[in-house]
Scaffold this motif. Structure first.
Motif, PDB file in Angstrom:
ATOM      1  N   TRP A  28     -98.020 -20.668 -17.749  1.00  0.00           N
ATOM      2  CA  TRP A  28     -96.780 -20.393 -18.482  1.00  0.00           C
ATOM      3  C   TRP A  28     -96.399 -21.530 -19.419  1.00  0.00           C
ATOM      4  O   TRP A  28     -95.850 -21.291 -20.501  1.00  0.00           O
ATOM      5  CB  TRP A  28     -95.648 -20.095 -17.496  1.00  0.00           C
ATOM      6  CG  TRP A  28     -95.847 -18.764 -16.854  1.00  0.00           C
ATOM      7  CD1 TRP A  28     -96.365 -18.498 -15.625  1.00  0.00           C
ATOM      8  CD2 TRP A  28     -95.598 -17.492 -17.463  1.00  0.00           C
ATOM      9  NE1 TRP A  28     -96.446 -17.150 -15.416  1.00  0.00           N
ATOM     10  CE2 TRP A  28     -95.977 -16.498 -16.522  1.00  0.00           C
ATOM     11  CE3 TRP A  28     -95.084 -17.082 -18.688  1.00  0.00           C
ATOM     12  CZ2 TRP A  28     -95.858 -15.129 -16.783  1.00  0.00           C
ATOM     13  CZ3 TRP A  28     -94.964 -15.716 -18.947  1.00  0.00           C
ATOM     14  CH2 TRP A  28     -95.352 -14.764 -18.008  1.00  0.00           C
ATOM     15  N   LEU A  29     -96.661 -22.757 -19.011  1.00  0.00           N
ATOM     16  CA  LEU A  29     -96.301 -23.890 -19.871  1.00  0.00           C
ATOM     17  C   LEU A  29     -97.304 -24.114 -20.998  1.00  0.00           C
ATOM     18  O   LEU A  29     -96.939 -24.598 -22.073  1.00  0.00           O
ATOM     19  CB  LEU A  29     -96.218 -25.165 -19.025  1.00  0.00           C
ATOM     20  CG  LEU A  29     -95.031 -25.287 -18.075  1.00  0.00           C
ATOM     21  CD1 LEU A  29     -95.177 -26.550 -17.237  1.00  0.00           C
ATOM     22  CD2 LEU A  29     -93.705 -25.296 -18.830  1.00  0.00           C
ATOM     23  N   ASP A  30     -98.569 -23.776 -20.735  1.00  0.00           N
ATOM     24  CA  ASP A  30     -99.637 -24.065 -21.695  1.00  0.00           C
ATOM     25  C   ASP A  30    -100.452 -22.795 -21.924  1.00  0.00           C
ATOM     26  O   ASP A  30    -101.551 -22.637 -21.370  1.00  0.00           O
ATOM     27  CB  ASP A  30    -100.520 -25.191 -21.153  1.00  0.00           C
ATOM     28  CG  ASP A  30    -101.520 -25.688 -22.180  1.00  0.00           C
ATOM     29  OD1 ASP A  30    -101.431 -25.273 -23.347  1.00  0.00           O
ATOM     30  OD2 ASP A  30    -102.385 -26.494 -21.800  1.00  0.00           O
ATOM     31  N   GLY A  57     -99.427 -29.953 -19.633  1.00  0.00           N
ATOM     32  CA  GLY A  57    -100.631 -29.196 -19.329  1.00  0.00           C
ATOM     33  C   GLY A  57    -101.501 -29.774 -18.242  1.00  0.00           C
ATOM     34  O   GLY A  57    -102.548 -29.206 -17.926  1.00  0.00           O
ATOM     35  N   LYS A  58    -101.116 -30.913 -17.637  1.00  0.00           N
ATOM     36  CA  LYS A  58    -101.927 -31.539 -16.611  1.00  0.00           C
ATOM     37  C   LYS A  58    -101.134 -31.686 -15.312  1.00  0.00           C
ATOM     38  O   LYS A  58     -99.933 -31.949 -15.337  1.00  0.00           O
ATOM     39  CB  LYS A  58    -102.404 -32.918 -17.072  1.00  0.00           C
ATOM     40  CG  LYS A  58    -103.327 -32.879 -18.279  1.00  0.00           C
ATOM     41  CD  LYS A  58    -103.765 -34.291 -18.672  1.00  0.00           C
ATOM     42  CE  LYS A  58    -104.708 -34.254 -19.875  1.00  0.00           C
ATOM     43  NZ  LYS A  58    -105.137 -35.613 -20.281  1.00  0.00           N
ATOM     44  N   VAL A  59    -101.819 -31.536 -14.185  1.00  0.00           N
ATOM     45  CA  VAL A  59    -101.205 -31.792 -12.888  1.00  0.00           C
ATOM     46  C   VAL A  59    -101.125 -33.299 -12.700  1.00  0.00           C
ATOM     47  O   VAL A  59    -102.151 -33.980 -12.606  1.00  0.00           O
ATOM     48  CB  VAL A  59    -102.018 -31.150 -11.751  1.00  0.00           C
ATOM     49  CG1 VAL A  59    -101.415 -31.510 -10.396  1.00  0.00           C
ATOM     50  CG2 VAL A  59    -102.088 -29.637 -11.923  1.00  0.00           C
ATOM     51  N   VAL A  60     -99.907 -33.827 -12.678  1.00  0.00           N
ATOM     52  CA  VAL A  60     -99.728 -35.270 -12.554  1.00  0.00           C
ATOM     53  C   VAL A  60     -99.322 -35.669 -11.138  1.00  0.00           C
ATOM     54  O   VAL A  60     -99.304 -36.863 -10.815  1.00  0.00           O
ATOM     55  CB  VAL A  60     -98.679 -35.785 -13.569  1.00  0.00           C
ATOM     56  CG1 VAL A  60     -99.134 -35.516 -14.995  1.00  0.00           C
ATOM     57  CG2 VAL A  60     -97.306 -35.156 -13.303  1.00  0.00           C
ATOM     58  N   TYR A  61     -98.992 -34.681 -10.315  1.00  0.00           N
ATOM     59  CA  TYR A  61     -98.568 -35.002  -8.948  1.00  0.00           C
ATOM     60  C   TYR A  61     -98.847 -33.795  -8.069  1.00  0.00           C
ATOM     61  O   TYR A  61     -98.487 -32.664  -8.415  1.00  0.00           O
ATOM     62  CB  TYR A  61     -97.079 -35.330  -8.914  1.00  0.00           C
ATOM     63  CG  TYR A  61     -96.565 -35.863  -7.594  1.00  0.00           C
ATOM     64  CD1 TYR A  61     -96.742 -37.189  -7.253  1.00  0.00           C
ATOM     65  CD2 TYR A  61     -95.885 -35.033  -6.702  1.00  0.00           C
ATOM     66  CE1 TYR A  61     -96.267 -37.687  -6.039  1.00  0.00           C
ATOM     67  CE2 TYR A  61     -95.399 -35.522  -5.490  1.00  0.00           C
ATOM     68  CZ  TYR A  61     -95.596 -36.852  -5.166  1.00  0.00           C
ATOM     69  OH  TYR A  61     -95.122 -37.363  -3.975  1.00  0.00           O
ATOM     70  N   ALA A  62     -99.492 -34.006  -6.949  1.00  0.00           N
ATOM     71  CA  ALA A  62     -99.723 -32.968  -5.949  1.00  0.00           C
ATOM     72  C   ALA A  62     -99.804 -33.652  -4.597  1.00  0.00           C
ATOM     73  O   ALA A  62    -100.713 -34.470  -4.355  1.00  0.00           O
ATOM     74  CB  ALA A  62    -101.002 -32.199  -6.245  1.00  0.00           C
ATOM     75  N   LYS A  87     -89.641 -29.367 -22.466  1.00  0.00           N
ATOM     76  CA  LYS A  87     -90.153 -30.687 -22.079  1.00  0.00           C
ATOM     77  C   LYS A  87     -91.597 -30.598 -21.574  1.00  0.00           C
ATOM     78  O   LYS A  87     -92.184 -31.605 -21.179  1.00  0.00           O
ATOM     79  CB  LYS A  87     -89.245 -31.304 -21.016  1.00  0.00           C
ATOM     80  CG  LYS A  87     -87.841 -31.597 -21.535  1.00  0.00           C
ATOM     81  CD  LYS A  87     -87.000 -32.317 -20.522  1.00  0.00           C
ATOM     82  CE  LYS A  87     -85.624 -32.653 -21.110  1.00  0.00           C
ATOM     83  NZ  LYS A  87     -85.705 -33.634 -22.214  1.00  0.00           N
ATOM     84  N   ASN A  88     -92.130 -29.368 -21.556  1.00  0.00           N
ATOM     85  CA  ASN A  88     -93.502 -29.133 -21.124  1.00  0.00           C
ATOM     86  C   ASN A  88     -93.741 -29.654 -19.709  1.00  0.00           C
ATOM     87  O   ASN A  88     -94.759 -30.285 -19.411  1.00  0.00           O
ATOM     88  CB  ASN A  88     -94.507 -29.752 -22.095  1.00  0.00           C
ATOM     89  CG  ASN A  88     -95.815 -28.981 -22.135  1.00  0.00           C
ATOM     90  OD1 ASN A  88     -95.961 -27.959 -21.483  1.00  0.00           O
ATOM     91  ND2 ASN A  88     -96.775 -29.491 -22.891  1.00  0.00           N
TER      92      ASN A  88
END
Length: 526
Positions: free
Chosen positions: A266-268, A46-51, A351-352
């Motif tokens: 879609w994932l969360d 649910g979190k952006v870990v890379y951009a 795997k979310n």
């Protein structure tokens, strides 16, 4: 000490096969394929870990790509179209099994039975019986003068290659029909509907569909091709980016930030539902419709590479998404391809995890290897799959001769005096008219409604082909004329010079008939 030595060796072996870092995958892809621009983002739990972004919106401009740069997402637009329709199903305005003619009474396919029986769901799952890319010349290359009304009218003249619902073959035109079904049921144009049902409730602030002024929006990536070993802008946007017929199939533009928000939706589901519920308290999309779009609707072929790379057991199409498995986990994905623009969005729901890749250059292989490396980083991290390994495998698959196109022999411009038997104006039922007429010392093929389809007719041995003026139009056609007689006018068929050409250059669906002579030229031609 012996035991400690074995442990150390084990740790070294594990490290040697560890998943590469996200930065290393990004850097190697950007450098190896010399891309003009690249944007990559990853969502975990649910979190952006890379951009991360690199490159320029327009090569040589100094205008850097960032997470708000707009890219053409091409066929990733299809999932947004499907979501728009799913929202209308939730609202009771549509059903997936509605007959298309219920909402579009004048809709016609070539087969009257198909016209009567085709449902909304059929428009989204590539089972129409049309060959891949049928009618796509009404959409691309852009810009052109075809309208959605032209697309709907043209479908009646596209002959099926297979039986209805018998097999998967990718098409774009029926997504445009689906968009018009949504517009009829939703009481707004397709563009207004997508803004209302997707962009606004999810907060996709930079996404654009329909007409907009380039400089008012700003930060818009331009497509590129490789020419003389450098990135060159092609099909550059003008001051006003127009509404286009292909929007529902592949005409939406979004930024990396927007696509990551879309990924999280879609994932969360709880996050997206909380964002969009508002006063109604209702979720953005019901559980039933979330399941519907990710349910296998039409089986797809499972290729050797997919079996080898993913250890996949099935492949199918849902509503706007491709569905398969990789290393024992579910994969939901789609690609987007337009001239000089490539995208991919992949979700591993169990795997979310999800990730987005956006490229504004010749990035077909770059997209393939980077997406696959990202997939394997989460589905099989111990394999240590990296860009070099995947790129080398693709090179081996192509073989030594694949880098060179087959030679067609010496090319010579056809002289007007040698073309008198077949010059003239030709008409096709869905594509409209083309002229094949003298201009100076050449004979020029020119499509009335598609200005980029213009070029000189050349002779190669005993055959004729068109060399398009625009280098970005990279699929040349053979021209095959049949002699006229008293009962029938001369006809013209087109076929691909390169059998590997993109299927959207759907030359085999054209059937031209001579309808008149060329207008007299002011210059004498020899």
């Amino acid at each position: 000490m012996r035991r400690m030595g074995l442990i150390a060796l084990s740790m070294l072996a594990t490290a040697a096969h560890a998943a590469p870092t996200l930065d290393s995958l990004f850097d190697e892809t950007f450098a190896r394929y010399r891309l003009p621009g690249l944007a990559v983002g990853v969502v975990e739990n649910g979190k952006v870990v890379y951009a991360r972004t690199a490159g320029e919106t327009r090569a040589g401009s100094g205008e850097k790509i960032d997470a708000d740069t707009l890219f053409k997402i091409a066929s990733n637009s299809k999932a947004m179209t499907a979501a728009t329709l799913a929202r209308l199903v939730d609202a009771g305005r549509l059903s997936w099994t509605d007959k298309v003619t219920r909402h579009l009474p004048t809709f016609r396919m070539a087969d009257p039975w198909v016209t009567r029986e085709i449902q909304l769901r059929d428009l989204l799952i590539h089972n129409s019986g049309l060959r891949a890319g049928a009618g796509d010349l009404m959409l691309w290359p852009e810009p052109n003068a075809f309208t959605r009304a032209d697309v709907l009218a043209g479908l009646a003249y596209l002959k099926p290659a297979y039986s209805f619902r018998s097999r998967y073959d990718y098409d774009n035109l029926l997504y445009i029909v689906a968009g018009e079904v949504g517009a009829a049921a939703g009481g707004a144009s397709y563009e207004a509907l997508v803004r209302r049902e997707v962009f606004e409730p999810l907060g996709l602030a930079r996404c654009r569909v329909g007409e907009f002024r380039r400089d008012d929006v700003g930060n818009v990536a331009q497509p590129h091709m490789r020419k003389d070993d450098r990135n060159v802008v092609i099909r550059e946007d003008g001051a006003v980016i127009p509404e286009i017929a292909s929007a529902a199939a592949g005409g939406i533009r979004c930024s990396l930030n927007d696509m990551l928000t879309w990924t999280r939706a879609w994932l969360d589901p709880a996050t997206s539902d909380a964002r969009s519920a508002g006063a109604s308290g209702k979720p953005w999309l019901s559980r039933a419709q979330r399941e519907a779009v990710w349910t296998a609707q039409m089986p797809m072929g499972l290729g050797a590479r997919q079996r080898a790379w993913d250890k996949a057991h099935y492949s199918a199409y849902g509503y706007g998404w491709r569905l398969s498995d990789v290393d024992g986990t579910q994969k939901v994905s789609h690609t987007g391809t337009l001239a000089g623009m490539y995208s991919v969005l992949t979700l591993l729901p169990e795997k979310n995890v999800g990730f987005v890749v956006l490229i504004n250059g010749d990035g077909g292989e770059a997209r393939t290897v980077l997406n696959q490396a990202l997939v394997k980083r989460y589905s099989a991290p111990d394999e240590g799959v990296d860009i070099a390994k995947l790129a080398d495998e693709l090179a081996r698959d192509r073989g030594p001769a694949a880098a060179q196109k087959p030679t067609e022999g010496k090319r010579e411009p056809v002289r007007p005096r040698d073309a008198r038997a077949w010059t003239g104006v030709y008409e096709d039922a869905w594509f409209g008219s083309v002229s094949i007429c003298p201009e100076g010392r050449k004979v020029i093929f020119a499509a009335q409604k598609s200005p980029r389809l213009k070029g000189a007719v050349l002779r190669v041995g005993e055959r004729l082909l068109v060399d398009w003026d625009d280098a970005s139009v990279d699929a040349e056609p053979w021209l095959d004329f049949t002699a006229a007689d008293e009962a029938q006018p001369m006809t013209l068929a087109l076929s691909h010079v390169d059998p590997e050409a993109d299927f959207s250059y759907d030359y085999p669906d054209l059937a031209f008939k001579w309808v008149g002579a060329c207008k007299a030229s002011r210059r004498t031609s020899r």
